[in-house]
Design a protein around this motif. Structure first.
Motif, mmCIF file in Angstrom:
data_model
loop_
_atom_site.group_PDB
_atom_site.id
_atom_site.type_symbol
_atom_site.label_atom_id
_atom_site.label_comp_id
_atom_site.label_asym_id
_atom_site.label_seq_id
_atom_site.Cartn_x
_atom_site.Cartn_y
_atom_site.Cartn_z
ATOM 1 N N GLU A 69 -9.825 8.867 5.812
ATOM 2 C CA GLU A 69 -8.840 9.272 6.955
ATOM 3 C C GLU A 69 -9.717 9.928 8.208
ATOM 4 O OE1 GLU A 69 -5.648 8.720 6.699
ATOM 5 O OE2 GLU A 69 -5.698 8.113 4.585
ATOM 6 N N TYR A 71 -12.383 8.497 9.449
ATOM 7 C CA TYR A 71 -12.643 7.284 10.008
ATOM 8 C C TYR A 71 -11.437 6.667 10.651
ATOM 9 C CZ TYR A 71 -13.817 2.249 10.601
ATOM 10 O OH TYR A 71 -13.699 1.049 11.086
ATOM 11 N N ILE A 72 -10.254 6.661 10.197
ATOM 12 C CA ILE A 72 -9.087 5.964 10.538
ATOM 13 C C ILE A 72 -8.719 6.595 11.949
ATOM 14 C CG2 ILE A 72 -6.936 5.437 10.291
ATOM 15 C CD1 ILE A 72 -8.859 3.834 8.726
ATOM 16 N N ALA A 93 -2.320 3.469 13.004
ATOM 17 C CA ALA A 93 -3.417 4.027 11.878
ATOM 18 C C ALA A 93 -3.060 3.133 10.756
ATOM 19 C CB ALA A 93 -2.818 5.416 11.622
ATOM 20 N N ALA A 96 -4.999 0.025 11.007
ATOM 21 C CA ALA A 96 -6.326 0.337 10.960
ATOM 22 C C ALA A 96 -6.887 0.500 9.715
ATOM 23 C CB ALA A 96 -6.618 1.762 11.818
ATOM 24 N N ARG A 97 -6.190 1.302 8.839
ATOM 25 C CA ARG A 97 -6.403 1.559 7.225
ATOM 26 C C ARG A 97 -6.289 0.177 6.509
ATOM 27 N NH1 ARG A 97 -2.740 4.898 7.164
ATOM 28 N NH2 ARG A 97 -3.776 6.682 7.635
ATOM 29 N N THR A 100 -9.367 -1.904 7.070
ATOM 30 C CA THR A 100 -10.352 -1.540 6.748
ATOM 31 C C THR A 100 -10.518 -1.690 5.035
ATOM 32 O OG1 THR A 100 -10.644 0.358 8.430
ATOM 33 C CG2 THR A 100 -11.726 0.886 6.376
ATOM 34 N N GLN A 125 -14.184 -2.740 13.922
ATOM 35 C CA GLN A 125 -12.996 -2.112 14.907
ATOM 36 C C GLN A 125 -13.671 -0.912 15.920
ATOM 37 O OE1 GLN A 125 -9.260 -1.386 12.358
ATOM 38 N NE2 GLN A 125 -10.914 -0.580 11.208
ATOM 39 N N TYR A 127 -14.140 2.597 17.694
ATOM 40 C CA TYR A 127 -14.035 3.885 17.130
ATOM 41 C C TYR A 127 -14.465 4.887 18.184
ATOM 42 C CZ TYR A 127 -15.361 7.662 14.051
ATOM 43 O OH TYR A 127 -15.446 9.002 13.485
ATOM 44 N N VAL A 140 -2.276 10.161 12.148
ATOM 45 C CA VAL A 140 -3.034 9.858 10.582
ATOM 46 C C VAL A 140 -2.513 10.469 9.361
ATOM 47 C CG1 VAL A 140 -5.085 9.684 9.516
ATOM 48 C CG2 VAL A 140 -5.062 9.195 12.163
#
Length: 324
Positions: A69, A71-72, A93, A96-97, A100, A125, A127, A140
Motif C-alpha cells: 500500500e 508503494y501504491i 489506486a 495501480a494495485r 502490480t 509505473q 512513482y 489508497v
C-alpha cells in the motif's frame, strides 16, 4: 499517462503492458500480519495479507522493500495530480494495485531487476513518493487491497490521460496482438474538463521525420505526396495511415515513432500535407484504452464512487478485496 506523467505512459502503446502466464505459488508468510517478498523472478498469487514487495528505485539504483500500500500511494501520486477528487484518485489506486498484482502473479514482477516492481516508467509505473499527501493516502486506504478482476483474474489495468470523448478497444489503441479482452469496449467518456490543448490539438512533423519512422517500421517511399487516415477502429481512431494512397502503415506505431507527447492520440480529425510538413489534427491524449483520467476526474466530481468509475470503463469486472 498520469496527469503529471501521462505523456510518458503513452510511449508504451505498443504492447509494453502485455503480460502472460499464471502461477498459484503462495508467498511464504513470516508473521500473521506480514508477508516476506518472494525470491527474485518467482511468480506468486497474492491473497490474504498485505505483502511486502521489493521495488527497484531507478533514481538511486537501490532495491527497497516496502508495504504494497505504501508503494501504491507513490504510484497514485505519480500518475495523477494529488489535488484531484479522492474518488478519482481511489479509482487510480485500484488500477495501480491491479497492474502490480497482475505483474507479480503473471511474470514475477520485473524479472530483469529481480524485484516485484520498479519506479522506472519505462519498465513499470510512475512513482512519486514525495507527492503523497493526505488526499492520496485517503484514496489508497479506502480501496485497501482492492483490485479489478475478470473471471477471477486481474485485468489489464490500462489507463490514459483523456479519451477525447470515447475510449478505444485494445486492438485499435494498443495494437494488442492477443484476443480482445471482453471487459474492454469502446464507451463514451466525459472528458470535457480536460485542458483545451488536450480536447483539440494540432501537431506538425516534417516529411523527413515521417520517412525515418517508416524506415524503422520496414516501410519505404521515395517521397511523401499524401498522408491520409486509413482504417479506423470502433471508436473512430485511426488504426492505419495511407501514404501516397497505397502504402499502409500502423497508426499506433507511427504515433510512437513520431513522439506520443506531441502526436497525442490517433483520434484524428484529419491529416494534411503542406509543402514539407505533415499536419495532424485530433483530440484526446493517450492510447485511449481503459480508464480516461480526465473522465474519472469528471465522474468523481459528479459524485461517482471509485467502483462506479471503474465500471464506466471496464465492463463486467469485479472489484475484489485481496487483503484487509
Amino acid at each position: 499517462m498520469g496527469f503529471k506523467k501521462w505523456y510518458l505512459i503513452a510511449t508504451l502503446v505498443i504492447g509494453v503492458l502485455l503480460m502472460s502466464g499464471c502461477s498459484l505459488l503462495k508467498t511464504p508468510q513470516s508473521k500473521p500480519d506480514q508477508q516476506t517478498p518472494p525470491p527474485a523472478n518467482q511468480k506468486q498469487a497474492i491473497q490474504g495479507n498485505e505483502p511486502d514487495i521489493t521495488v527497484f528505485m531507478h533514481e538511486t539504483g537501490e532495491k527497497k522493500t516496502m508495504k504494497m500500500e505504501e508503494y501504491i500511494a507513490g504510484v497514485v501520486a505519480g500518475e495523477m495530480k494529488n489535488d484531484w477528487p479522492v474518488e478519482a484518485l481511489a479509482a487510480q489506486a485500484i488500477l495501480a494495485r491491479t497492474f502490480t498484482v497482475q505483474a507479480i502473479e503473471e511474470k514475477g514482477g520485473v524479472p530483469a531487476r529481480g524485484t516485484q516492481a520498479s519506479t522506472d516508467i519505462k519498465e513499470f509505473q510512475a512513482y512519486d513518493g514525495k507527492s503523497v499527501n493526505d488526499r492520496v493516502k485517503k484514496a489508497v486506504e479506502m480501496t485497501r487491497g482492492m483490485i479489478a478482476t475478470y473471471q477471477g483474474k486481474p485485468i489489464h489495468a490500462w489507463f490514459h490521460a483523456s479519451a477525447g470523448g470515447i475510449t478505444a478497444t485494445a486492438k485499435e489503441g494498443l495494437n494488442f496482438k492477443d484476443e480482445e479482452p471482453p471487459y474492454i469496449q469502446s464507451v463514451n467518456s466525459p472528458d470535457e474538463l480536460a485542458p483545451s490543448d488536450v480536447q483539440n490539438w494540432t501537431a506538425s512533423f516534417t516529411k523527413k521525420e515521417m520517412m525515418e519512422v517508416m524506415t524503422k517500421m520496414g516501410k519505404t517511399a521515395a517521397t511523401i505526396e499524401s498522408v491520409e487516415i486509413g482504417k479506423k477502429g470502433p471508436s473512430g481512431r485511426a488504426t492505419t495511415l495511407l501514404i501516397n494512397k497505397t502504402l499502409e502503415v500502423s497508426a499506433p506505431e507511427v504515433r510512437v515513432g513520431l513522439g506520443s507527447t506531441k502526436l497525442k492520440s490517433m483520434l484524428l480529425d484529419k491529416v494534411e500535407v503542406s509543402g514539407e510538413t505533415i499536419v495532424f489534427t485530433g483530440k484526446g491524449y493517450g492510447h485511449g484504452v481503459g480508464l480516461s483520467q480526465w473522465g474519472a476526474n469528471n465522474l468523481a466530481a459528479k459524485g461517482k464512487k471509485p467502483e462506479e468509475i471503474i465500471g464506466q470503463y471496464f465492463k463486467d469486472v469485479t472489484i475484489e478485496k485481496r487483503w484487509n
